[in-house]
Design a protein around this motif. Structure first.
Motif, PDB file in Angstrom:
ATOM      1  N   SER A  25     -11.129 118.470  20.428  1.00 26.75           N
ATOM      2  CA  SER A  25     -12.049 117.349  20.250  1.00 26.75           C
ATOM      3  C   SER A  25     -12.700 117.402  18.873  1.00 26.75           C
ATOM      4  O   SER A  25     -12.785 118.469  18.251  1.00 26.75           O
ATOM      5  CB  SER A  25     -13.143 117.377  21.323  1.00 26.75           C
ATOM      6  OG  SER A  25     -12.551 117.304  22.605  1.00 26.75           O
ATOM      7  N   LYS A  26     -13.174 116.262  18.416  1.00 22.43           N
ATOM      8  CA  LYS A  26     -13.843 116.181  17.106  1.00 22.43           C
ATOM      9  C   LYS A  26     -15.053 117.100  17.082  1.00 22.43           C
ATOM     10  O   LYS A  26     -15.866 117.101  18.010  1.00 22.43           O
ATOM     11  CB  LYS A  26     -14.261 114.727  16.841  1.00 22.43           C
ATOM     12  CG  LYS A  26     -14.874 114.502  15.449  1.00 22.43           C
ATOM     13  CD  LYS A  26     -15.129 113.025  15.232  1.00 22.43           C
ATOM     14  CE  LYS A  26     -15.899 112.780  13.948  1.00 22.43           C
ATOM     15  NZ  LYS A  26     -15.214 113.281  12.749  1.00 22.43           N
ATOM     16  N   GLY A  27     -15.175 117.911  16.041  1.00 20.46           N
ATOM     17  CA  GLY A  27     -16.303 118.817  15.892  1.00 20.46           C
ATOM     18  C   GLY A  27     -16.196 120.108  16.675  1.00 20.46           C
ATOM     19  O   GLY A  27     -17.089 120.954  16.606  1.00 20.46           O
ATOM     20  N   GLU A  28     -15.097 120.290  17.394  1.00 24.24           N
ATOM     21  CA  GLU A  28     -14.929 121.475  18.233  1.00 24.24           C
ATOM     22  C   GLU A  28     -14.291 122.619  17.432  1.00 24.24           C
ATOM     23  O   GLU A  28     -13.438 122.399  16.580  1.00 24.24           O
ATOM     24  CB  GLU A  28     -14.033 121.116  19.424  1.00 24.24           C
ATOM     25  CG  GLU A  28     -13.962 122.192  20.496  1.00 24.24           C
ATOM     26  CD  GLU A  28     -13.119 121.770  21.702  1.00 24.24           C
ATOM     27  OE1 GLU A  28     -13.389 122.269  22.798  1.00 24.24           O
ATOM     28  OE2 GLU A  28     -12.188 120.974  21.533  1.00 24.24           O
ATOM     29  N   VAL A  29     -14.724 123.840  17.720  1.00 25.23           N
ATOM     30  CA  VAL A  29     -14.090 125.032  17.154  1.00 25.23           C
ATOM     31  C   VAL A  29     -13.322 125.724  18.280  1.00 25.23           C
ATOM     32  O   VAL A  29     -13.923 126.234  19.233  1.00 25.23           O
ATOM     33  CB  VAL A  29     -15.126 126.000  16.546  1.00 25.23           C
ATOM     34  CG1 VAL A  29     -14.426 127.253  15.996  1.00 25.23           C
ATOM     35  CG2 VAL A  29     -15.919 125.312  15.443  1.00 25.23           C
ATOM     36  N   VAL A  30     -12.002 125.689  18.175  1.00 22.84           N
ATOM     37  CA  VAL A  30     -11.141 126.294  19.183  1.00 22.84           C
ATOM     38  C   VAL A  30     -10.499 127.543  18.572  1.00 22.84           C
ATOM     39  O   VAL A  30      -9.857 127.475  17.521  1.00 22.84           O
ATOM     40  CB  VAL A  30     -10.036 125.312  19.647  1.00 22.84           C
ATOM     41  CG1 VAL A  30      -9.094 125.987  20.639  1.00 22.84           C
ATOM     42  CG2 VAL A  30     -10.670 124.074  20.268  1.00 22.84           C
ATOM     43  N   VAL A  31     -10.692 128.679  19.210  1.00 20.55           N
ATOM     44  CA  VAL A  31     -10.126 129.939  18.725  1.00 20.55           C
ATOM     45  C   VAL A  31      -9.009 130.369  19.672  1.00 20.55           C
ATOM     46  O   VAL A  31      -9.199 130.417  20.895  1.00 20.55           O
ATOM     47  CB  VAL A  31     -11.202 131.034  18.615  1.00 20.55           C
ATOM     48  CG1 VAL A  31     -10.570 132.374  18.229  1.00 20.55           C
ATOM     49  CG2 VAL A  31     -12.256 130.640  17.581  1.00 20.55           C
ATOM     50  N   ASP A 156      -9.916 116.180   8.034  1.00 23.13           N
ATOM     51  CA  ASP A 156     -10.649 115.930   9.282  1.00 23.13           C
ATOM     52  C   ASP A 156     -10.626 117.155  10.193  1.00 23.13           C
ATOM     53  O   ASP A 156     -11.461 117.285  11.090  1.00 23.13           O
ATOM     54  CB  ASP A 156     -10.034 114.738  10.032  1.00 23.13           C
ATOM     55  CG  ASP A 156     -10.241 113.437   9.274  1.00 23.13           C
ATOM     56  OD1 ASP A 156     -11.088 113.407   8.362  1.00 23.13           O
ATOM     57  OD2 ASP A 156      -9.542 112.446   9.580  1.00 23.13           O
ATOM     58  N   VAL A 157      -9.638 118.020   9.996  1.00 22.88           N
ATOM     59  CA  VAL A 157      -9.516 119.237  10.807  1.00 22.88           C
ATOM     60  C   VAL A 157      -8.989 120.353   9.913  1.00 22.88           C
ATOM     61  O   VAL A 157      -8.220 120.111   8.985  1.00 22.88           O
ATOM     62  CB  VAL A 157      -8.577 119.005  12.025  1.00 22.88           C
ATOM     63  CG1 VAL A 157      -7.174 118.608  11.585  1.00 22.88           C
ATOM     64  CG2 VAL A 157      -8.512 120.245  12.921  1.00 22.88           C
ATOM     65  N   GLU A 185     -21.450 123.255  10.203  1.00 22.64           N
ATOM     66  CA  GLU A 185     -21.548 121.900   9.643  1.00 22.64           C
ATOM     67  C   GLU A 185     -20.786 120.864  10.467  1.00 22.64           C
ATOM     68  O   GLU A 185     -20.780 119.676  10.129  1.00 22.64           O
ATOM     69  CB  GLU A 185     -21.017 121.900   8.206  1.00 22.64           C
ATOM     70  CG  GLU A 185     -21.912 122.649   7.238  1.00 22.64           C
ATOM     71  CD  GLU A 185     -21.222 122.935   5.917  1.00 22.64           C
ATOM     72  OE1 GLU A 185     -20.125 122.376   5.673  1.00 22.64           O
ATOM     73  OE2 GLU A 185     -21.768 123.717   5.128  1.00 22.64           O
ATOM     74  N   GLY A 186     -20.095 121.326  11.524  1.00 19.66           N
ATOM     75  CA  GLY A 186     -19.425 120.381  12.405  1.00 19.66           C
ATOM     76  C   GLY A 186     -17.959 120.132  12.093  1.00 19.66           C
ATOM     77  O   GLY A 186     -17.362 119.184  12.620  1.00 19.66           O
ATOM     78  N   MET A 187     -17.357 120.978  11.236  1.00 19.52           N
ATOM     79  CA  MET A 187     -15.935 120.823  10.943  1.00 19.52           C
ATOM     80  C   MET A 187     -15.098 121.141  12.186  1.00 19.52           C
ATOM     81  O   MET A 187     -15.350 122.138  12.862  1.00 19.52           O
ATOM     82  CB  MET A 187     -15.531 121.761   9.793  1.00 19.52           C
ATOM     83  CG  MET A 187     -14.029 121.821   9.515  1.00 19.52           C
ATOM     84  SD  MET A 187     -13.295 120.252   8.974  1.00 19.52           S
ATOM     85  CE  MET A 187     -13.818 120.202   7.259  1.00 19.52           C
ATOM     86  N   THR A 188     -14.148 120.285  12.493  1.00 18.68           N
ATOM     87  CA  THR A 188     -13.202 120.560  13.575  1.00 18.68           C
ATOM     88  C   THR A 188     -12.265 121.666  13.106  1.00 18.68           C
ATOM     89  O   THR A 188     -11.669 121.570  12.030  1.00 18.68           O
ATOM     90  CB  THR A 188     -12.385 119.303  13.914  1.00 18.68           C
ATOM     91  OG1 THR A 188     -13.285 118.210  14.142  1.00 18.68           O
ATOM     92  CG2 THR A 188     -11.531 119.515  15.153  1.00 18.68           C
TER      93      THR A 188
END
Length: 241
Positions: A25-31, A156-157, A185-188
């Motif tokens: 999702s936009k703004g999500e950090v997935v590891v 954007d990502v 800062e909200g970077m995807t």
């Protein structure tokens, strides 16, 4: 922002990804974590078609990038990628490395591109290295330059493929600091990493992959404190001290 459906990847007889369904999702950090050879990096490289999927669909910002009719190079401009190896052009200085892509692919003027590059270098406190060549930099400095080079395209990502694995231990922190600031800062971001501390601290969601499938996913608290899958439990028992 990204939706993955039924993703398979085969290299000859080797079936590396076996039907991955996921989303970012936009703004999500997935590891993405998991043992070596689990398909993590292949999954990441499929997201911008550096590896072409054998089957399945990837939709990025509403556009099916697995559709052969799409201009993947145009779509890739919105996806920053940072690799294990820094991939800086050795014959160019730091400033030129950062300016090249915006000028070549987005027709940004030299003046605007230089101003943006210097702003990015200032952000990571390496403005004094602008005229240096990659061979004159430490590994941590090279990787931070690689990150801001990707940021110069205003993606954007951001996709990170084990960005600290080639670094000496004392240099890992300076790279993770930049990544943490981006996340704040909200970077995807989609990050494949072995840095469990980073996953715990920064991720919105952690995916554990093994044998080409997603074994378990959830918040860092769920994955690290209360894993449900036996494979997750086994893996974490070996990497968490």
């Amino acid at each position: 922002m990204i939706k993955v459906s039924g993703l398979h990847k085969k290299f000859g007889n080797l079936h590396v990804l076996k039907g991955i369904d996921s989303h970012i999702s936009k703004g999500e950090v997935v590891v993405v974590i998991g043992p070596s050879g689990s398909g993590k990096s292949t999954f990441l490289r499929c997201l911008n078609l550096l590896e072409e999927p054998s089957d399945g669909e990837i939709v990025f910002e509403g556009i099916s990038i697995t559709d052969k009719k799409q201009d993947i190079n145009r779509l890739r401009q919105k996806m920053g990628m940072v690799f294990q190896q820094f991939n800086l052009f050795p014959h160019m200085n730091v400033l030129d490395n950062i300016m090249l892509s915006p000028m070549k692919t987005k027709n940004v003027s030299k003046e605007v591109s230089k101003k943006k590059a210097m702003e990015l270098l200032k952000r990571i406190n390496l403005q004094d290295k602008a005229s240096n060549f990659p061979k004159q930099l430490s590994g941590g400095q090279k990787q931070r330059i690689a990150i801001v080079r990707a940021l110069a395209m205003e993606p954007d990502v951001m996709l990170f493929d084990e960005p600290t694995s080639a670094l000496d231990p004392e240099m890992v922190g300076e790279v993770l600091k930049v990544m943490k600031e981006l996340a704040a800062e909200g970077m995807t971001m989609v990050v494949v990493t072995h840095e469990m501390g980073f996953a715990k601290e920064v991720a919105d969601r952690v995916i554990l992959m093994d044998e080409g499938v997603i074994q378990e996913e959830g918040t860092p608290e769920q994955i690290f404190n209360n894993p449900q899958n036996v494979r997750t439990q086994e893996f974490l028992s070996k990497v968490l001290y």
